[in-house]
Scaffold this active site. Structure first.
Site, PDB file in Angstrom:
ATOM      1  N   ASP A 125      -8.457   3.145  -3.420  1.00 11.46           N
ATOM      2  CA  ASP A 125      -8.048   2.659  -2.092  1.00 11.46           C
ATOM      3  C   ASP A 125      -6.563   2.968  -1.927  1.00 11.46           C
ATOM      4  O   ASP A 125      -5.831   3.006  -2.909  1.00 11.46           O
ATOM      5  CB  ASP A 125      -8.348   1.153  -2.061  1.00 11.46           C
ATOM      6  N   SER A 126      -6.129   3.220  -0.736  1.00  9.05           N
ATOM      7  CA  SER A 126      -4.720   3.410  -0.329  1.00  9.05           C
ATOM      8  C   SER A 126      -4.441   4.810   0.216  1.00  9.05           C
ATOM      9  O   SER A 126      -4.489   5.794  -0.530  1.00  9.05           O
ATOM     10  CB  SER A 126      -3.713   3.120  -1.458  1.00  9.05           C
ATOM     11  N   VAL A 133      -6.000   6.713   2.502  1.00  6.39           N
ATOM     12  CA  VAL A 133      -7.052   7.684   2.852  1.00  6.39           C
ATOM     13  C   VAL A 133      -7.112   7.866   4.375  1.00  6.39           C
ATOM     14  O   VAL A 133      -7.243   6.892   5.122  1.00  6.39           O
ATOM     15  CB  VAL A 133      -8.425   7.209   2.324  1.00  6.39           C
ATOM     16  N   TYR A 170      -9.134 -13.790  -2.131  1.00  7.40           N
ATOM     17  CA  TYR A 170      -7.762 -14.216  -2.440  1.00  7.40           C
ATOM     18  C   TYR A 170      -7.950 -15.608  -2.991  1.00  7.40           C
ATOM     19  O   TYR A 170      -8.440 -16.491  -2.279  1.00  7.40           O
ATOM     20  CB  TYR A 170      -6.896 -14.266  -1.175  1.00  7.40           C
ATOM     21  N   ARG A 189       8.160  -6.557   4.419  1.00  7.52           N
ATOM     22  CA  ARG A 189       7.842  -5.487   5.376  1.00  7.52           C
ATOM     23  C   ARG A 189       8.778  -5.631   6.568  1.00  7.52           C
ATOM     24  O   ARG A 189       8.642  -6.573   7.365  1.00  7.52           O
ATOM     25  CB  ARG A 189       6.380  -5.619   5.811  1.00  7.52           C
ATOM     26  N   HIS A 242      -2.335  -1.617  -2.278  1.00  8.98           N
ATOM     27  CA  HIS A 242      -2.408  -2.341  -1.012  1.00  8.98           C
ATOM     28  C   HIS A 242      -1.840  -1.479   0.124  1.00  8.98           C
ATOM     29  O   HIS A 242      -1.107  -1.964   0.991  1.00  8.98           O
ATOM     30  CB  HIS A 242      -1.676  -3.679  -1.111  1.00  8.98           C
ATOM     31  N   ARG A 287       1.845  -1.742   1.007  1.00 10.54           N
ATOM     32  CA  ARG A 287       2.355  -2.911   1.744  1.00 10.54           C
ATOM     33  C   ARG A 287       2.941  -3.974   0.830  1.00 10.54           C
ATOM     34  O   ARG A 287       3.452  -4.988   1.296  1.00 10.54           O
ATOM     35  CB  ARG A 287       1.212  -3.531   2.568  1.00 10.54           C
TER      36      ARG A 287
HETATM   37  C1  HOC Z   1      -3.584 -14.893   7.076  1.00 10.37           C
HETATM   38  C2  HOC Z   1      -2.825 -14.237   5.952  1.00 10.37           C
HETATM   39  O1  HOC Z   1      -3.977  -7.963   3.159  1.00 10.37           O
HETATM   40  C3  HOC Z   1      -1.864  -7.742   4.297  1.00 10.37           C
HETATM   41  C4  HOC Z   1      -3.086  -8.590   4.007  1.00 10.37           C
HETATM   42  C5  HOC Z   1      -2.712  -9.924   3.499  1.00 10.37           C
HETATM   43  C6  HOC Z   1      -3.483 -10.999   4.158  1.00 10.37           C
HETATM   44  C7  HOC Z   1      -2.719 -12.238   4.457  1.00 10.37           C
HETATM   45  C8  HOC Z   1      -3.094 -12.780   5.803  1.00 10.37           C
HETATM   46  O2  HOC Z   1      -1.129  -8.108   5.206  1.00 10.37           O
HETATM   47  O3  HOC Z   1      -1.642  -6.726   3.658  1.00 10.37           O
END
Ligand code: HOC
Length: 405
Positions: free
Chosen positions: A317-318, A320, A145, A180, A286, A289
């Protein structure tokens, strides 16, 4: 009581993990963006394809091994980068990297990791060395990141190179968290409290930034964690030029090791990935998410493979959860598949033993699927898999998807 690892069913493992975690931890791990439409779409996309098993094939000598960026690994399955593992286990990423080493599968450490890069590398090596069946191997990648602080980026990448991480994947889709609901309900507890941000806090450049800001991480751990988060999840996307800069930096530091992009969902972006000369890409949303309503990752995979599958190294990815998912992604053109939540459930239930159980079971399931399906090798699934898939939208789209999967 019942052995928590008696079952290999991902839904049961998920239930057991939920029972073990705090509400905050469970909400963070399980939450998806918005109405979970993309998470559900990821699962539905797998249901739309059915494998057509082949008969009278000699599969006695079948082999799940494959290669990734020149490394031989025991299956086309890797440990996807997942942050803040201290939510799930007091030792965070260490037992996960160790289990991956023991299984001889690639491990990808997230910049959001809650253990220092160097300690995770050592655990990965130790896990490979102690593997009982001699099948272990320590293949590890670093997921970036990217902060808007170039000196900090250089430091993170240098540490990864010095610790033997042999490829770098830049994640493009998460410079701020998606909305979320469950996680918002606990005020994004893990995120805003910088829980277990040790990967960042152990960085010399970041330590300098803390001193400049007058923050003592020992006395003010919450402020230090919050500053790490502000630095890395800054809310501002990078540019294609900046991504190319990061690749150049990684190549300079590592002597030319692979650099790929993670989070590609559009054909145009996949084409740009080729145009800019990246070594590969991961088709990923992701795990549902980030952008709710985004295209299912498997549907994106098909389109992207059709456009650039012969020009770059496409991974998946995602969503699985099973060997048949792995098979379908490979059959639809992925060269490699990454798995996240399954091993999080294992980690939450029983640390390294739980991680090993969840992913060893997935590999065993793949081996059995190849046997009963009539496939001898992973390369053969990649080559012939698509013609052994029945992709019948109408037949399968109404199937009831279990909600917790
Ligand atoms: C400490 C911050 O991939 C998710 C993670 C993002 C990571 C941020 C964590 O929550 O999807």
């Amino acid at each position: 009581g019942e052995n928590p690892l008696f079952n290999t069913d991902p839904g049961k493992l998920e239930d057991q993990a939920k029972a073990k975690l705090t509400q905050n931890g469970w909400y963070y791990a399980s939450s998806n963006a918005g109405q979970s439409h993309t998470h559900t779409a990821n699962r539905q996309a797998f249901y739309r394809h059915r494998i057509i098993p082949r008969m009278l094939v000699d599969t006695e000598q079948r082999d799940t091994k494959t290669t990734i960026f020149g490394h031989e690994v025991n299956a086309p399955i890797g440990f996807a980068p997942v942050g803040i593992n201290k939510i799930y286990h007091p030792q965070g990423e260490l037992p996960v990297a160790s289990a991956a080493g023991g299984l001889g599968l690639p491990y990808c450490l997230s910049t959001a990791g809650s253990q220092p890069i160097e300690d995770v590398a050592k655990s990965n090596e130790d896990g490979a060395a102690k593997s009982k069946d001699g099948a272990g191997s320590a293949v590890r990648f670093f997921q970036l990141y990217m902060p808007h602080d170039d000196e900090l980026t250089r430091s993170l990448l240098q540490r990864a190179v010095d610790s033997g991480y042999t490829a770098c994947g830049l994640t493009l889709d998460t410079w701020q968290l998606g909305w979320r609901h469950d996680d918002v309900a606990t005020s994004n507890y893990a995120f805003y409290h910088g829980i277990g941000a040790d990967l960042g806090l152990s960085d010399p450049v970041f330590q300098k930034r803390l001193r400049e800001a007058g923050i003592d991480p020992k006395k003010q751990p919450n402020e230090a964690g919050a500053m790490w988060i502000d630095n890395v999840w800054h809310g501002r996307a990078h540019t294609w030029e900046k991504a190319r800069w990061a690749m150049g930096l990684w190549k300079e530091l590592s002597g030319g090791k692979p650099f790929y992009l993670k989070g590609i969902q559009s054909v145009d972006d996949a084409k740009k990935c080729v145009e800019y000369g990246f070594d590969g890409l991961v088709v990923s949303n992701h795990a549902g998410r980030q952008a709710d309503g985004a295209i299912a990752s498997l549907d994106a995979l098909e389109k992207i493979v059709a456009a650039v599958g012969d020009k770059t190294y496409v991974m998946y990815d995602s969503g699985v959860r099973s060997a048949s998912d792995v098979f379908k992604a490979l059959a639809l053109g992925a060269q490699f598949v990454w798995v996240g939540r399954l091993w999080i459930w294992g980690l939450s239930i029983m640390g390294e033993t739980g991680v090993d159980h969840a992913i060893r079971s997935l590999c065993a399931e793949l081996d059995i699927l190849m046997n009963v399906g009539g496939f001898q090798s992973i390369e053969q699934i990649k080559k012939d898999g698509k013609k052994n898939l029945d992709s019948g939208e109408k037949t399968y789209q109404l199937m009831n998807i279990p909600s917790k999967l």
